[in-house]
Every structure is written in C-alpha cells, then in structure tokens.
Design a protein around this motif. Structure first.
Motif, PDB file in Angstrom:
ATOM      1  N   LEU A   1       0.818  -1.214   0.000  1.00 29.19           N
ATOM      2  CA  LEU A   1       0.000   0.000   0.000  1.00 29.19           C
ATOM      3  C   LEU A   1       0.859   1.275   0.000  1.00 29.19           C
ATOM      4  N   THR A   2       2.083   1.165   0.489  1.00 33.69           N
ATOM      5  CA  THR A   2       2.954   2.351   0.466  1.00 33.69           C
ATOM      6  C   THR A   2       3.247   2.757  -0.978  1.00 33.69           C
ATOM      7  N   ALA A   3       3.214   1.799  -1.913  1.00 37.88           N
ATOM      8  CA  ALA A   3       3.427   2.146  -3.319  1.00 37.88           C
ATOM      9  C   ALA A   3       2.276   3.020  -3.817  1.00 37.88           C
TER      10      ALA A   3
ATOM     11  N   ALA B   1       0.775  10.712  -4.166  1.00 36.40           N
ATOM     12  CA  ALA B   1       1.611  11.917  -4.039  1.00 36.40           C
ATOM     13  C   ALA B   1       2.086  12.376  -5.421  1.00 36.40           C
ATOM     14  N   ARG B   2       2.461  11.430  -6.256  1.00 37.37           N
ATOM     15  CA  ARG B   2       2.929  11.800  -7.612  1.00 37.37           C
ATOM     16  C   ARG B   2       1.787  12.379  -8.446  1.00 37.37           C
ATOM     17  N   ALA B   3       0.569  11.854  -8.226  1.00 34.11           N
ATOM     18  CA  ALA B   3      -0.584  12.410  -8.955  1.00 34.11           C
ATOM     19  C   ALA B   3      -0.778  13.874  -8.560  1.00 34.11           C
TER      20      ALA B   3
ATOM     21  N   LEU C   1       9.521  15.671  -4.771  1.00 30.22           N
ATOM     22  CA  LEU C   1      10.932  16.092  -4.821  1.00 30.22           C
ATOM     23  C   LEU C   1      11.851  14.884  -5.002  1.00 30.22           C
ATOM     24  N   ARG C   2      11.545  13.798  -4.287  1.00 30.92           N
ATOM     25  CA  ARG C   2      12.362  12.576  -4.399  1.00 30.92           C
ATOM     26  C   ARG C   2      12.279  12.005  -5.811  1.00 30.92           C
ATOM     27  N   THR C   3      11.081  12.023  -6.355  1.00 30.44           N
ATOM     28  CA  THR C   3      10.905  11.535  -7.730  1.00 30.44           C
ATOM     29  C   THR C   3      11.785  12.345  -8.682  1.00 30.44           C
TER      30      THR C   3
ATOM     31  N   LEU D   1      14.732  -1.479  -7.689  1.00 29.82           N
ATOM     32  CA  LEU D   1      14.568  -2.413  -6.564  1.00 29.82           C
ATOM     33  C   LEU D   1      13.368  -1.940  -5.739  1.00 29.82           C
ATOM     34  N   GLY D   2      12.415  -2.815  -5.476  1.00 28.66           N
ATOM     35  CA  GLY D   2      11.183  -2.363  -4.809  1.00 28.66           C
ATOM     36  C   GLY D   2      10.493  -1.344  -5.698  1.00 28.66           C
ATOM     37  N   ALA D   3      10.294  -1.725  -6.979  1.00 25.10           N
ATOM     38  CA  ALA D   3       9.834  -0.773  -8.008  1.00 25.10           C
ATOM     39  C   ALA D   3       8.463  -0.192  -7.690  1.00 25.10           C
ATOM     40  N   GLY D   4       7.610  -0.975  -7.031  1.00 25.61           N
ATOM     41  CA  GLY D   4       6.263  -0.476  -6.745  1.00 25.61           C
ATOM     42  C   GLY D   4       5.611   0.032  -8.023  1.00 25.61           C
ATOM     43  N   LEU D   5       5.037   1.235  -7.946  1.00 24.90           N
ATOM     44  CA  LEU D   5       4.298   1.802  -9.078  1.00 24.90           C
ATOM     45  C   LEU D   5       5.133   2.861  -9.787  1.00 24.90           C
TER      46      LEU D   5
ATOM     47  N   ILE E   1      11.881  -4.932  -9.935  1.00 20.79           N
ATOM     48  CA  ILE E   1      11.746  -5.982  -8.916  1.00 20.79           C
ATOM     49  C   ILE E   1      10.755  -5.543  -7.837  1.00 20.79           C
ATOM     50  N   ASP E   2       9.753  -6.360  -7.627  1.00 14.99           N
ATOM     51  CA  ASP E   2       8.839  -6.158  -6.488  1.00 14.99           C
ATOM     52  C   ASP E   2       8.113  -7.478  -6.279  1.00 14.99           C
ATOM     53  N   ARG E   3       7.243  -7.504  -5.305  1.00 22.64           N
ATOM     54  CA  ARG E   3       6.527  -8.744  -5.046  1.00 22.64           C
ATOM     55  C   ARG E   3       5.439  -8.950  -6.109  1.00 22.64           C
ATOM     56  N   PRO E   4       5.093 -10.211  -6.388  1.00 22.78           N
ATOM     57  CA  PRO E   4       4.191 -10.507  -7.506  1.00 22.78           C
ATOM     58  C   PRO E   4       2.862  -9.735  -7.457  1.00 22.78           C
TER      59      PRO E   4
ATOM     60  N   VAL F   1       9.615 -11.000  -7.434  1.00 23.99           N
ATOM     61  CA  VAL F   1      10.367 -11.768  -6.440  1.00 23.99           C
ATOM     62  C   VAL F   1      10.440 -10.945  -5.155  1.00 23.99           C
ATOM     63  N   ASP F   2      10.505 -11.636  -4.039  1.00 23.49           N
ATOM     64  CA  ASP F   2      10.678 -10.952  -2.762  1.00 23.49           C
ATOM     65  C   ASP F   2      12.165 -10.674  -2.557  1.00 23.49           C
ATOM     66  N   LEU F   3      12.487  -9.458  -2.127  1.00 24.74           N
ATOM     67  CA  LEU F   3      13.901  -9.085  -1.956  1.00 24.74           C
ATOM     68  C   LEU F   3      14.544  -9.760  -0.749  1.00 24.74           C
ATOM     69  N   ARG F   4      13.771 -10.558  -0.023  1.00 25.56           N
ATOM     70  CA  ARG F   4      14.362 -11.375   1.041  1.00 25.56           C
ATOM     71  C   ARG F   4      14.722 -12.753   0.506  1.00 25.56           C
TER      72      ARG F   4
ATOM     73  N   ALA G   1      17.031   2.252  -5.390  1.00 24.74           N
ATOM     74  CA  ALA G   1      16.246   1.686  -4.279  1.00 24.74           C
ATOM     75  C   ALA G   1      15.557   2.881  -3.608  1.00 24.74           C
ATOM     76  N   GLU G   2      14.433   3.252  -4.173  1.00 22.50           N
ATOM     77  CA  GLU G   2      13.707   4.459  -3.735  1.00 22.50           C
ATOM     78  C   GLU G   2      12.651   4.041  -2.718  1.00 22.50           C
ATOM     79  N   GLY G   3      12.773   4.559  -1.512  1.00 20.16           N
ATOM     80  CA  GLY G   3      11.767   4.254  -0.488  1.00 20.16           C
ATOM     81  C   GLY G   3      11.687   2.779  -0.175  1.00 20.16           C
ATOM     82  N   LEU G   4      12.804   2.107  -0.065  1.00 18.39           N
ATOM     83  CA  LEU G   4      12.776   0.645   0.079  1.00 18.39           C
ATOM     84  C   LEU G   4      13.509   0.112   1.301  1.00 18.39           C
TER      85      LEU G   4
HETATM   86  N1  SAM Z   1      10.195   2.516  -5.321  1.00 14.68           N
HETATM   87  C1  SAM Z   1       8.792   2.738  -5.536  1.00 14.68           C
HETATM   88  C2  SAM Z   1       8.494   4.201  -5.630  1.00 14.68           C
HETATM   89  O1  SAM Z   1       9.241   5.000  -5.071  1.00 14.68           O
HETATM   90  O2  SAM Z   1       7.482   4.549  -6.255  1.00 14.68           O
HETATM   91  C3  SAM Z   1       7.926   2.112  -4.458  1.00 14.68           C
HETATM   92  C4  SAM Z   1       8.182   2.591  -3.068  1.00 14.68           C
HETATM   93  S1  SAM Z   1       7.056   1.874  -1.897  1.00 14.68           S
HETATM   94  C5  SAM Z   1       7.229   3.025  -0.596  1.00 14.68           C
HETATM   95  C6  SAM Z   1       7.969   0.464  -1.281  1.00 14.68           C
HETATM   96  C7  SAM Z   1       7.961  -0.697  -2.258  1.00 14.68           C
HETATM   97  O3  SAM Z   1       8.889  -1.677  -1.788  1.00 14.68           O
HETATM   98  C8  SAM Z   1       6.615  -1.390  -2.378  1.00 14.68           C
HETATM   99  O4  SAM Z   1       6.227  -1.489  -3.729  1.00 14.68           O
HETATM  100  C9  SAM Z   1       6.851  -2.745  -1.761  1.00 14.68           C
HETATM  101  O5  SAM Z   1       6.057  -3.791  -2.324  1.00 14.68           O
HETATM  102  C10 SAM Z   1       8.327  -2.929  -2.020  1.00 14.68           C
HETATM  103  N2  SAM Z   1       8.922  -3.897  -1.091  1.00 14.68           N
HETATM  104  C11 SAM Z   1       9.002  -3.799   0.256  1.00 14.68           C
HETATM  105  N3  SAM Z   1       9.540  -4.914   0.783  1.00 14.68           N
HETATM  106  C12 SAM Z   1       9.811  -5.723  -0.266  1.00 14.68           C
HETATM  107  C13 SAM Z   1      10.365  -7.026  -0.375  1.00 14.68           C
HETATM  108  N4  SAM Z   1      10.725  -7.715   0.687  1.00 14.68           N
HETATM  109  N5  SAM Z   1      10.502  -7.559  -1.614  1.00 14.68           N
HETATM  110  C14 SAM Z   1      10.122  -6.876  -2.712  1.00 14.68           C
HETATM  111  N6  SAM Z   1       9.590  -5.634  -2.664  1.00 14.68           N
HETATM  112  C15 SAM Z   1       9.422  -5.075  -1.462  1.00 14.68           C
END
Ligand code: SAM
Length: 302
Positions: free
Chosen positions: A20-22, A28-30, A83-85, A107-111, A129-132, A158-161, A183-186
């Motif tokens: 949901l943080t994505a 915020a970007r909208a 600003l981060r974007t 990494l943790g691409a989200g949206l 890379i993010d979760r499915p 894939v999960d980054l763990r 790795a933005e916000g990750l």
């Molecule tokens: N980087 C993107 C951005 O700035 O728009 C998304 C940032 S969002 C705050 C954090 C992202 O990290 C989410 O999409 C979340 O699913 C991903 N994330 C967090 N833990 C993760 C993990 N263990 N494996 C893969 N993705 C993960």
C-alpha cells in the motif's frame, strides 16, 4: 478522510501491508503532477490510485487538499515524494548517459513508471523488482491504459528477502554490462541482513562505471518521531502505519559499506534538493523526515 486499508505487514498485494505504500507514493505523484509548480510529472500515477478501492477517498489534486502545503500528509509528505521523484529522475537520466549503461534496475519498483516516463537511450532494459501482487496490479492498470514503455521493461516478481539476484539474471540482466540501480523508499522495510545482502549483491553485479541511488533513514530510534504530524496523519487518514511497516532494528551503514568497496558516495538531505529547486519540504520540529538521506553512489572505473 479515512482509509479502508488493511495493515497486515505480510500481505502480498498492493492494497495492504507494505504494498500500500506504493499507492501512497502514487497518490503523491498524482498531486505533484498537476501542481502549477510541479517538480515531476507522472501521468500514470492517478490511474493506480483510482484502480484501488482501498484509496477511494484519497485526493489526487492539490485543490482537493483543504490545507494545501500545510497538510502534513497530502501537502508536505506528498511534496517530499514529488521532490524525491525529481531527484531520482535526474539521477537516472544523468547516470544512464554518463555511464553508457543500457540496464537499469528498480529495486522495490512499486508503481514507479520510469520505464514509461523517462527518455531512455535506444537499447535500454529496465528491470522492475517487487513482489508478484504489486507487479500484477501495476501490469493490469498499465495494460488498461495501453501504456507503451520507452525501454524494454522486464518485471521481475520476487521478494527481496529471497534469491532476487538469481531471478534478475534469469530475466536477462547481464552482470558484465554497466548498470544503474535505484532503491527508492525501500531499504528501511527490509530486515537489516537483507539490506546488507542487497548492497553486497549490487556491488557484485555492477562492473566499474555503474551507479546506485538509495534512500536511508538515519534515526537510531525511529519511534522518536512517532507523534509527528506526518506519521500520525498518514496512519489516521490512510490506515498506513509506516512505523509498523519499517524494520526498526539497527540499520547497516550502506553508504559506508559502498565507500569501503571503493564506490564514491554523496549523501544528501532532501532539504538540499528543496534549496536546489527552490521548492519542497523544509525542516520542522518533530520531523519524521529528519533522518532521511538520499545517497548517490558511483563505482569508479580504474
Ligand atoms: N520505489 C517505488 C516508488 O518510489 O514509487 C515504491 C516505493 S514503496 C514506498 C515500497 C515498495 O517496496 C513497495 O512497492 C513494496 O512492495 C516494495 N517492497 C518492500 N519490501 C519488499 C520485499 N521484501 N521484496 C520486494 N519488494 C518489497
């Protein structure tokens, strides 16, 4: 405004847990996109939010935020994400051109829609890379818009763990070719050992000339700002309890680890970029953003 989001830190989809943080960043970007003094433009961002019932009551325009920039969530925090974007758009744009890299990894691409928004040189691949569950949602929304990427976009669910490096090379990433990483916000959502492994792995998979930008939080105790307007407003109005989602164990010094391996690193506060652009959040008392740092690292050529 109240949220219907479910706070279950292990939820895999985009409408709960860390996914949901994505959507928070997308909202915020909208808002940022349609500001008269916009720092970054993402025409796709609002479509993600509209597609997610959990965010039905979130604003998508600055005019829908009664207190404007004074609003701790949809004013100040949203501007922070804008600003981060912008700072990371500029980093990717510059790095791809300066390093000659034709591979970028989010990494943790989200949206993140950089594969669709940025002006990539010919022949670039963007690995996301993010979760499915998050990438499935993203794919559905973008497919519905008939959005066309401006680089070869390669989702890597894939999960980054887990063994994400294997998944990345399996998806076509070439460890011998130059690369740019984000790795933005990750990192603060990951266990410390996963962060250490991630930094080691990026170093191992990046030949000289590569670049990495990431966000860190330096506070020794993140709970020190638990009563800050930013955390409280985010929790009460979206249901996202960021402090419950962050991994609050002591963090590794990732910038230091890269320096020790010969990378050059520049560590900035967000406020440095507020000054650079003449707009953005400024420091305040009891500030959840106080420990935030944006790190820009380059692996020099011999
Ligand atoms: N980087 C993107 C951005 O700035 O728009 C998304 C940032 S969002 C705050 C954090 C992202 O990290 C989410 O999409 C979340 O699913 C991903 N994330 C967090 N833990 C993760 C993990 N263990 N494996 C893969 N993705 C993960």
């Amino acid at each position: 405004m109240t949220g219907t989001a479910q706070q279950d830190t292990e939820r895999e989809d985009v409408q709960g847990g860390v996914g949901l943080t994505a959507l928070l960043v997308a909202a915020a970007r909208a808002i940022e996109t349609h500001r008269a003094d916009s720092l970054a433009q993402d025409a796709y961002a609002e479509h993600f939010v509209r597609a997610a019932p959990a965010c039905a009551k979130w604003p998508l325009r600055a005019e829908q935020v009664p207190d404007g920039d004074a609003d701790p969530l949809w004013g100040r925090f949203a501007r922070y994400f804008g600003l981060r974007t912008r700072a990371l758009d500029d980093f990717v744009h510059r790095s791809v051109r300066e390093t000659g890299a034709r591979q970028a990894v989010l990494l943790g691409a989200g949206l993140d829609t950089r594969a669709f928004r940025l002006d990539w040189p010919d022949g670039c691949a963007v690995f996301e890379i993010d979760r499915p569950g998050v990438l499935d949602f993203k794919h559905r929304v973008l497919a519905g818009l008939a959005a066309t990427p401006r680089a070869a976009r390669v989702p890597v669910p894939v999960d980054l763990r887990d063994d994400w490096a294997g998944a990345l090379t399996g998806a076509g990433f070439d460890t011998a070719a130059p690369s740019v990483w984000l790795a933005e916000g990750l990192l603060f959502y990951l266990p410390p050992a996963a962060e250490t492994h991630l930094i080691d792995t990026v170093d191992r998979m990046t030949p000289a000339g590569g670049a990495l930008a990431f966000e860190a939080k330096l506070e020794k105790d993140l709970l020190v700002h638990r009563d800050s307007p930013l955390y409280v407003a985010t929790r009460l109005r979206t249901g996202i309890d960021l402090l419950a989602l962050f991994d609050r164990r002591p963090r590794p010094d990732s910038a230091g680890a890269l320096s020790a391996r010969g990378w050059s690193t520049a560590v900035h506060t967000p406020f440095d970029f507020t000054r650079l652009h003449g707009r953005g959040p400024m420091p305040e008392g009891n500030d959840a953003l106080e420990g935030n740092r944006w790190v820009f690292a380059h692996k020099p050529r011999p």
